[in-house]
Design a protein around this motif. Structure first.
Motif, PDB file in Angstrom:
ATOM      1  N   ASP A 189      34.883  36.897  36.453  1.00 36.37           N
ATOM      2  CA  ASP A 189      34.459  35.873  37.408  1.00 36.37           C
ATOM      3  C   ASP A 189      34.797  36.353  38.811  1.00 36.37           C
ATOM      4  N   ASP A 232      33.269  34.807  41.818  1.00 41.17           N
ATOM      5  CA  ASP A 232      32.674  33.944  42.825  1.00 41.17           C
ATOM      6  C   ASP A 232      33.593  33.650  44.006  1.00 41.17           C
ATOM      7  N   GLU A 233      34.867  34.027  43.917  1.00 40.80           N
ATOM      8  CA  GLU A 233      35.809  33.855  45.027  1.00 40.80           C
ATOM      9  C   GLU A 233      36.169  35.211  45.650  1.00 40.80           C
TER      10      GLU A 233
END
Length: 144
Positions: A89, A91-92
């Motif tokens: 992940d 997305d940050e």
């Protein structure tokens, strides 16, 4: 030691982020974050980043995952069809000091351990094991 009086309000950080989100999904996000300390932690990377920005750091800047917690690691198929365990992940993701990801990962182990009512000594061993695995992984990559 960080100046707590100068610390930005965590709720303000989260509500500022909400402005850039699909508004219909914001209540669902808040509901998920309210389930437990760990689910709150998962959804509050910006709060930790704001806190960490006021702490000592090295000059080693990298492209951070930005949200390196236990639930953002997992198994998936690599392009050669081998099973890979890695971050899943991003997305940050943003540039920053490498230690922010390490600290977020270690803190997630502690929060998850407490959330699951593990004994403090087990939580400590698990957090140390996560940081050691990170260090050893970086050492292996550096040798390539």
């Amino acid at each position: 030691m960080p100046d707590l009086a100068a610390r930005r309000d965590p709720i303000e950080i989260l509500t500022d982020q909400d402005e850039a989100r699909l508004q219909g999904l914001v209540p669902i996000r808040h509901g998920r974050m309210a389930v437990s300390a760990f689910t709150f932690y998962r959804g509050s990377a910006a709060v930790q980043a704001a806190d960490l920005s006021n702490t000592p750091k090295t000059d080693l800047s990298v492209q951070l995952c930005g949200d390196a917690h236990l639930s953002n690691f997992g198994l998936f198929n690599g392009p050669d069809r081998r099973l890979v365990f890695d971050l899943n992940d991003f997305d940050e993701s943003h540039p920053g000091p490498f230690e922010w990801d390490v600290k977020r990962l270690a803190a997630s182990v502690v929060v998850a351990g407490r959330n699951n009512e593990l004994a403090p000594d087990k939580i400590d061993r698990a957090a140390r094991a996560a940081v050691t695995a990170y260090r050893e992984g970086i050492e292996r990559c550096a040798e390539m």
